[in-house]
Design an enzyme around this catalytic site. Structure first.
Site, PDB file in Angstrom:
ATOM      1  N   ASP A 294      -3.348   6.272  -3.160  1.00 51.94           N
ATOM      2  CA  ASP A 294      -2.201   5.666  -2.498  1.00 51.94           C
ATOM      3  C   ASP A 294      -1.602   4.594  -3.412  1.00 51.94           C
ATOM      4  O   ASP A 294      -2.040   4.418  -4.551  1.00 51.94           O
ATOM      5  CB  ASP A 294      -2.588   5.117  -1.119  1.00 51.94           C
ATOM      6  CG  ASP A 294      -3.582   3.973  -1.173  1.00 51.94           C
ATOM      7  OD1 ASP A 294      -4.153   3.710  -2.245  1.00 51.94           O
ATOM      8  OD2 ASP A 294      -3.799   3.323  -0.127  1.00 51.94           O
TER       9      ASP A 294
ATOM     10  N   ASP B 208      -1.560   1.296  -3.754  1.00 52.39           N
ATOM     11  CA  ASP B 208      -2.347   0.223  -4.363  1.00 52.39           C
ATOM     12  C   ASP B 208      -3.725   0.700  -4.806  1.00 52.39           C
ATOM     13  O   ASP B 208      -4.561  -0.096  -5.225  1.00 52.39           O
ATOM     14  CB  ASP B 208      -2.467  -0.966  -3.424  1.00 52.39           C
ATOM     15  CG  ASP B 208      -3.136  -0.631  -2.091  1.00 52.39           C
ATOM     16  OD1 ASP B 208      -3.149   0.546  -1.714  1.00 52.39           O
ATOM     17  OD2 ASP B 208      -3.627  -1.560  -1.421  1.00 52.39           O
TER      18      ASP B 208
ATOM     19  N   SER C 210       0.813  -1.206   0.000  1.00 55.21           N
ATOM     20  CA  SER C 210       0.000   0.000   0.000  1.00 55.21           C
ATOM     21  C   SER C 210       0.852   1.263   0.000  1.00 55.21           C
ATOM     22  O   SER C 210       1.574   1.528  -0.946  1.00 55.21           O
ATOM     23  CB  SER C 210      -0.966  -0.030   1.193  1.00 55.21           C
ATOM     24  OG  SER C 210      -1.845   1.061   1.171  1.00 55.21           O
TER      25      SER C 210
ATOM     26  N   ASP D  82      -6.413   1.768  -3.419  1.00 58.85           N
ATOM     27  CA  ASP D  82      -7.689   1.482  -2.771  1.00 58.85           C
ATOM     28  C   ASP D  82      -8.195   2.661  -1.952  1.00 58.85           C
ATOM     29  O   ASP D  82      -9.324   2.644  -1.468  1.00 58.85           O
ATOM     30  CB  ASP D  82      -7.623   0.211  -1.918  1.00 58.85           C
ATOM     31  CG  ASP D  82      -6.634   0.299  -0.766  1.00 58.85           C
ATOM     32  OD1 ASP D  82      -5.859   1.276  -0.715  1.00 58.85           O
ATOM     33  OD2 ASP D  82      -6.628  -0.622   0.077  1.00 58.85           O
TER      34      ASP D  82
END
Length: 474
Positions: free
Chosen positions: A256, A258, A105, A260
């Site tokens: 961010d 990743d 992440s 999500d």
């Protein structure tokens, strides 16, 4: 097999996912063991397992290693290649299969990790099998006998690209084709938003929308050469804020690593709080659910989002349900309540129509739709959803967190307040003028303060008084 010194998996297995330093706490060998354990614990032999990864340099190797372990235990692996985390949830939901995405992440480049989901995008957390997977993988490592695909009968490996289907699915949920033209600056932070944004909001796969996308740091690069992929930190938004003003844009979006999570910047370069975004999207989802005949749509929010969220939900005829901080709690309550939408102060947004999973892109599309179907600039549109003044999250490094909270509660004696202990300790003024929450970190020596008040003077007074008591350990 060759016996190697086993790495202790406990430090890298967190409550909701796996995070570790590449080459130290997470290696190809440990990942192969986890892949085998994933199939064992979730009883996936003979079933499909989805495997993908983000743009970090180690993700392809780790995806291959996990696949090898899973195949060795009889799973049929479908390799998704480069994906965002919400692409994994989409694939797990639409294909009704379990899966994993390799990502850390927003963590720095030296980290990688795993986010896992069961069929239907049900999260795998400490409460739903993650620690059992850890223990089974640790047993393989301790025995020096991690399964390999060359040892007897095993499953198969195929490739599958889900980006086009993911993009079309999101476009079907939020129709942006008829909004007014908008100029949108997007900071992907060299993360997966650099791949998903052109696919969903651009014209690389689907017809063009009335959006002029100004790209920032779209090159996929897991070393993060421009700035960390953590938009929760204000300094990581500065480039985007400057670009929004420079280009005269209507809105800025920051993802961010990743992709999500999504943070929103208005036309003046000012952040729009995740609480305001939660309220704005909640209003849209309540209206849509009611139009489909749902009498009292449920909205989930964690306890440190603004009080404006439940107030607006109730005003619009929905029912607000508060939960603890953390995506496994939110997703569990989403499912139990049949909630249409959920939001967190950390910019995670959850949708019933997205398998109760979080997706930054779908939240961004709702904001674009709300902005583009009326004429006000975003700053004015957002004003309605931010009637209170928030402190933001403030960390105090405290040796004895329980004692610090006790000192604060002693200081509150005799005041007209209510105290709740759902997640940390929340103190609320009976007259509604302020509230604050003190929540100990599970992984760091921090006591986290979040507060909100009806005006800035009150917020600053309460903030300063509480922090002074918290930090007075003498």
């Amino acid at each position: 097999m060759e016996n190697v010194t086993a790495i202790d998996l406990s430090p890298s297995f967190k409550a909701y996912d796996v995070r570790g330093i590449v080459g130290e706490s997470i290696t190809a060998e440990t990942v192969r063991a986890v892949g085998a354990a994933f199939v064992d614990v979730l009883k996936l032999a003979g079933q499909t397992v989805l495997v993908g990864g983000d743009m970090r340099p180690s993700s392809p190797e780790f995806a291959d290693a996990f696949a090898a372990g899973a195949v060795a235990r009889g799973a049929n692996v479908r390799m998704l290649g480069l994906i965002s985390t919400d692409e994994l949830y989409f694939a797990c939901g639409t294909l009704n299969a379990a899966g994993v995405v390799f990502t850390a992440s927003h963590n720095p480049a030296q980290y990688n990790g795993m986010k896992m989901a069961k069929a239907g995008a049900v999260p795998v957390s400490s409460d739903t099998g993650l620690y059992e997977i850890r223990d089974a993988a640790q047993a393989y490592l301790n025995a020096g006998d991690v399964p390999t695909a060359s040892e007897g009968p095993h499953g198969t490996i195929e490739k599958l690209d889900v980006l086009a289907d993911y993009s079309a699915y999101l476009r079907d949920l939020v129709d942006l084709s008829a909004i007014r033209p908008l100029k949108v600056v997007v900071d992907a932070a060299n993360g997966m938003g650099g791949m998903t944004t052109p696919a969903v909001l651009g014209d690389t796969i689907l017809p063009a929308l009335p959006l002029e996308i100004v790209p920032m740091y779209f090159e996929l690069d897991g070393t993060f050469p421009n700035h960390p992929a953590n938009p929760l930190e204000p300094e990581n938004l500065r480039d985007l804020q400057a670009a929004v003003k420079e280009h005269g844009a209507d809105i800025g979006l920051a993802f961010d690593g990743d992709a999500d999570r999504c943070f929103v910047i208005d036309e003046n370069g000012d952040p729009v709080s995740p609480s305001a975004i939660t309220a704005l999207v909640a209003r849209r989802e309540i209206a849509r659910a009611k139009a489909l005949g749902e009498e009292t749509p449920v909205i989930i929010h964690n306890l440190i989002t603004s009080r404006a969220v439940p107030e607006l939900v109730e005003k619009d005829g929905g029912r607000a349900v508060v939960t603890r901080v953390g995506h496994s709690f939110i997703k569990a309550v989403m499912a139990a309540e049949g909630a249409v939408f959920g939001g967190e102060h950390s910019a995670h947004y959850y949708f019933r129509d997205f398998f109760n999973a979080d997706t930054g892109m779908l939240a961004a599309m709702h904001v674009l739709a709300a902005l583009g179907t009326q004429d006000l600039p975003l700053s004015q549109l957002a004003d309605e959803y931010e009637p209170y003044v928030a402190s933001g999250e403030i960390n105090s490094e405290i040796h004895d967190k329980d004692a610090a909270v006790a000192r604060v509660l002693d200081a509150c004696l005799g005041q007209d307040v209510e105290i709740e202990t759902m997640d940390g300790t929340t103190v609320s003024a009976v007259d509604g003028s302020f509230w604050f929450n003190l929540r100990p970190s599970n992984t760091e020596p921090f006591l986290r303060f979040n507060g909100e008040a009806k005006d800035r003077q009150t917020m600053e007074r309460v903030r300063d008084q509480v922090l002074a008591v918290v930090r007075n350990e003498g």
